[in-house]
Design an enzyme around this catalytic site. Structure first.
Site, PDB file in Angstrom:
ATOM      1  N   ARG A 168       0.687  -1.180   0.023  1.00 25.29           N
ATOM      2  CA  ARG A 168       0.018   0.171   0.031  1.00 25.29           C
ATOM      3  C   ARG A 168       0.799   1.040   0.105  1.00 25.29           C
ATOM      4  NH1 ARG A 168      -3.369  -3.364  -0.802  1.00 25.29           N
ATOM      5  NH2 ARG A 168      -5.638  -3.516   0.049  1.00 25.29           N
ATOM      6  N   SER A 241     -10.613  -0.292   2.936  1.00 26.68           N
ATOM      7  CA  SER A 241     -10.012  -0.614   4.088  1.00 26.68           C
ATOM      8  C   SER A 241      -9.809   0.718   4.518  1.00 26.68           C
ATOM      9  CB  SER A 241      -8.690  -1.422   3.991  1.00 26.68           C
ATOM     10  OG  SER A 241      -9.100  -2.697   3.646  1.00 26.68           O
ATOM     11  N   GLU A 336      -5.153   4.336   6.131  1.00 24.70           N
ATOM     12  CA  GLU A 336      -4.837   4.047   4.460  1.00 24.70           C
ATOM     13  C   GLU A 336      -5.329   4.998   3.610  1.00 24.70           C
ATOM     14  OE1 GLU A 336      -6.541   1.496   1.534  1.00 24.70           O
ATOM     15  OE2 GLU A 336      -5.286  -0.114   2.425  1.00 24.70           O
TER      16      GLU A 336
HETATM   17  N1  EPU Z   1     -11.242 -10.683  10.232  1.00 22.35           N
HETATM   18  C1  EPU Z   1     -11.834 -10.328  11.501  1.00 22.35           C
HETATM   19  N2  EPU Z   1     -12.935  -9.624  11.511  1.00 22.35           N
HETATM   20  C2  EPU Z   1     -13.245  -8.748  10.318  1.00 22.35           C
HETATM   21  C3  EPU Z   1     -12.801  -9.042   9.100  1.00 22.35           C
HETATM   22  C4  EPU Z   1     -11.692  -9.793   9.389  1.00 22.35           C
HETATM   23  O1  EPU Z   1     -11.478 -10.882  12.532  1.00 22.35           O
HETATM   24  O2  EPU Z   1     -14.267  -8.156  10.654  1.00 22.35           O
HETATM   25  C5  EPU Z   1     -10.137 -11.210  10.227  1.00 22.35           C
HETATM   26  C6  EPU Z   1     -10.185 -12.447   9.132  1.00 22.35           C
HETATM   27  O3  EPU Z   1     -10.918 -13.663   9.764  1.00 22.35           O
HETATM   28  C7  EPU Z   1      -8.934 -12.631   8.657  1.00 22.35           C
HETATM   29  C8  EPU Z   1      -8.104 -11.424   8.872  1.00 22.35           C
HETATM   30  O4  EPU Z   1      -8.917 -10.520   9.635  1.00 22.35           O
HETATM   31  O5  EPU Z   1      -8.322 -13.758   9.441  1.00 22.35           O
HETATM   32  C9  EPU Z   1      -7.933 -10.763   7.580  1.00 22.35           C
HETATM   33  O6  EPU Z   1      -9.300 -10.500   6.794  1.00 22.35           O
HETATM   34  P1  EPU Z   1      -9.502 -10.526   5.127  1.00 22.35           P
HETATM   35  O7  EPU Z   1      -9.070 -11.665   4.643  1.00 22.35           O
HETATM   36  O8  EPU Z   1     -10.794  -9.905   5.058  1.00 22.35           O
HETATM   37  O9  EPU Z   1      -8.513  -9.282   4.542  1.00 22.35           O
HETATM   38  P2  EPU Z   1      -7.877  -7.969   5.405  1.00 22.35           P
HETATM   39  O10 EPU Z   1      -6.515  -7.991   5.717  1.00 22.35           O
HETATM   40  O11 EPU Z   1      -8.838  -7.413   6.261  1.00 22.35           O
HETATM   41  C10 EPU Z   1      -6.841  -6.909   3.082  1.00 22.35           C
HETATM   42  C11 EPU Z   1      -7.115  -5.673   2.323  1.00 22.35           C
HETATM   43  C12 EPU Z   1      -8.428  -5.489   1.389  1.00 22.35           C
HETATM   44  C13 EPU Z   1      -8.339  -6.818   0.605  1.00 22.35           C
HETATM   45  C14 EPU Z   1      -8.219  -7.870   1.350  1.00 22.35           C
HETATM   46  C15 EPU Z   1      -8.309  -9.267   0.264  1.00 22.35           C
HETATM   47  C16 EPU Z   1      -5.798  -4.405   3.562  1.00 22.35           C
HETATM   48  C17 EPU Z   1      -5.618  -2.971   4.256  1.00 22.35           C
HETATM   49  N3  EPU Z   1      -6.955  -4.505   3.156  1.00 22.35           N
HETATM   50  O12 EPU Z   1      -8.077  -7.178   4.047  1.00 22.35           O
HETATM   51  O13 EPU Z   1      -8.149  -4.412   0.581  1.00 22.35           O
HETATM   52  O14 EPU Z   1      -9.431  -6.773  -0.139  1.00 22.35           O
HETATM   53  O15 EPU Z   1      -7.103  -8.107   1.880  1.00 22.35           O
HETATM   54  O16 EPU Z   1      -7.080  -9.363  -0.106  1.00 22.35           O
HETATM   55  O17 EPU Z   1      -4.527  -4.860   3.173  1.00 22.35           O
HETATM   56  C18 EPU Z   1      -8.757  -2.096   0.412  1.00 22.35           C
HETATM   57  O18 EPU Z   1      -7.575  -1.825   0.530  1.00 22.35           O
HETATM   58  O19 EPU Z   1      -9.398  -1.252   0.464  1.00 22.35           O
HETATM   59  C19 EPU Z   1      -9.159  -3.329   0.548  1.00 22.35           C
HETATM   60  C20 EPU Z   1     -10.485  -3.754   0.735  1.00 22.35           C
END
Ligand code: EPU
Length: 348
Positions: A168, A241, A336
């Site tokens: 990012r 995010s 972000e």
């Molecule tokens: N989780 C929770 N609670 C929640 C959501 C998620 O505990 O409400 C846990 C999930 O179980 C998982 C972990 O957090 O173990 C990660 O969650 P997720 O796979 O949904 O991905 P993320 O790390 O929250 C990132 C990106 C997203 C992208 C997804 C998929 C960042 C800041 N965000 O989210 O990007 O779509 O991975 O690759 O890196 C964006 O940048 O706007 C965005 C949506």
């Protein structure tokens, strides 16, 4: 002052930022060609007007009205170059819609950006924060970016290795205001292995033979997965995010993991990436809402403007969340989206 013909005064930006914040621009212009850009920016410099280059407005928070000139990047154009047996270069004008460009490439059978389907915003904004999802980042396929370098006063083509891409992050994000991106080049391939290992995607294809999948199949899977978890900014105003996933030392990761065995994280060779959504969720913020703003009930990383929230409402909520996470886990979340005007950024 003599105003270039296309510049308008007092323009609402509410429909131009995905959080739907009712800010306005003192001056505003749509730029749809690179020849128009130089004279407009020269004019702004002569008049001492700060400028904001706006793409799809999906990664910013307007903390206030913008007193300078907003330049909305509307340069269109999609074409193929260097078409070889297996690979080709897709050239995108900065104003092209990113998601439509992904579908365009995937439908033509080219692989490389299918995991980045449904990310809101324009092509020109994509390199700024090196958009990424489901194990793929833009920097994995980007060849170069054409920019107007305002500091050097010249057009430049910046190659991938000079874009300083990181999670990012990029050269363009680190030197805000210096580079105006007008075009990108992406090297795509018909045979490159697709990245299907990210948990949500792997679950989606569980039990299926993934050998036969086309890039369009994968783009559609990504769209289905995103629609399940992430709110559509057209219906529920949000900026994706709101925080980056924090990167901590391995020592910190080991300590956190022993204190919280369920904590998800992705340890690498030197550092570990934590899941900001999980940290926020654990602090009880998921689904929270007040009269105006809140936290999405299916993804704790997404802040939502429910009803007429302004920049202060959003940033106040973000700060409360940030403080809770520091208090509970000792981890400082970093925002972000960018805050406009920049001076009001609470963390800096
Ligand atoms: N989780 C929770 N609670 C929640 C959501 C998620 O505990 O409400 C846990 C999930 O179980 C998982 C972990 O957090 O173990 C990660 O969650 P997720 O796979 O949904 O991905 P993320 O790390 O929250 C990132 C990106 C997203 C992208 C997804 C998929 C960042 C800041 N965000 O989210 O990007 O779509 O991975 O690759 O890196 C964006 O940048 O706007 C965005 C949506």
């Amino acid at each position: 002052m003599s105003l270039p013909a296309d510049i308008r005064e007092h323009v609402s930006l509410q429909a131009m930022n995905s959080l739907g914040i009712a800010a306005s621009a003192r001056w505003f212009v749509d730029v749809d060609s690179d020849t128009q850009l130089g004279p407009i920016l020269d004019y702004a410099d002569r008049e001492g007007l700060p400028t904001l280059i706006l793409g799809g407005g999906s990664n910013l928070v307007f903390a206030d009205d913008y007193s300078g000139l907003v330049v909305r990047m509307a340069i269109a154009g999609r074409r193929w170059e260097q078409v070889e047996a297996d690979s080709a270069v897709l050239v995108l004008g900065a104003g092209e819609n990113w998601h439509e460009s992904v579908l365009y490439a995937a439908a033509a059978g080219y692989r490389g950006i299918e995991n980045l389907a449904l990310i809101p915003g324009t092509a020109g904004a994509a390199p700024v924060q090196n958009i990424g999802a489901y194990g793929v980042e833009l920097g994995d396929s980007l060849v170069s970016v054409t920019v107007l370098d305002r500091e050097a006063g010249q057009w430049r083509v910046i190659a991938n290795e000079d874009c300083d891409f990181a999670y990012r992050d990029s050269l363009f994000k680190r030197q805000p205001g210096r580079f105006v991106i007008t075009e990108l080049r992406l090297r795509l391939s018909r045979s490159r292995p697709m990245v299907l290992g990210y948990a949500d995607l792997a679950d989606y294809f569980d039990g299926q033979n993934t050998e036969e999948l086309t890039p369009l199949d994968v783009a559609q899977a990504v769209m289905a997965v995103r629609r399940r978890k992430l709110p559509d900014p057209q219906q529920v105003p949000n900026a994706g995010s709101f925080f980056k996933n924090p990167v901590v030392s391995l020592a910190t990761w080991d300590k956190l993991k022993s204190d919280y065995p369920d904590m998800p994280g992705y340890p690498g060779a030197q550092t570990a990436k934590l899941a900001a959504a999980w940290l926020i969720d654990q602090c009880g913020w998921k689904g929270y809402r007040n009269e105006r703003v809140g936290v999405h009930n299916r993804q704790a990383l997404v802040l939502i403007n429910h009803s007429g929230g302004n920049g202060t409402d959003v940033l106040t909520l973000a700060e409360r969340i940030r403080k809770d996470v520091v208090k509970r886990f000792g981890v400082a979340l970093e925002m972000e989206p960018g805050v406009i005007p920049a001076v009001l950024t609470p963390e800096k």
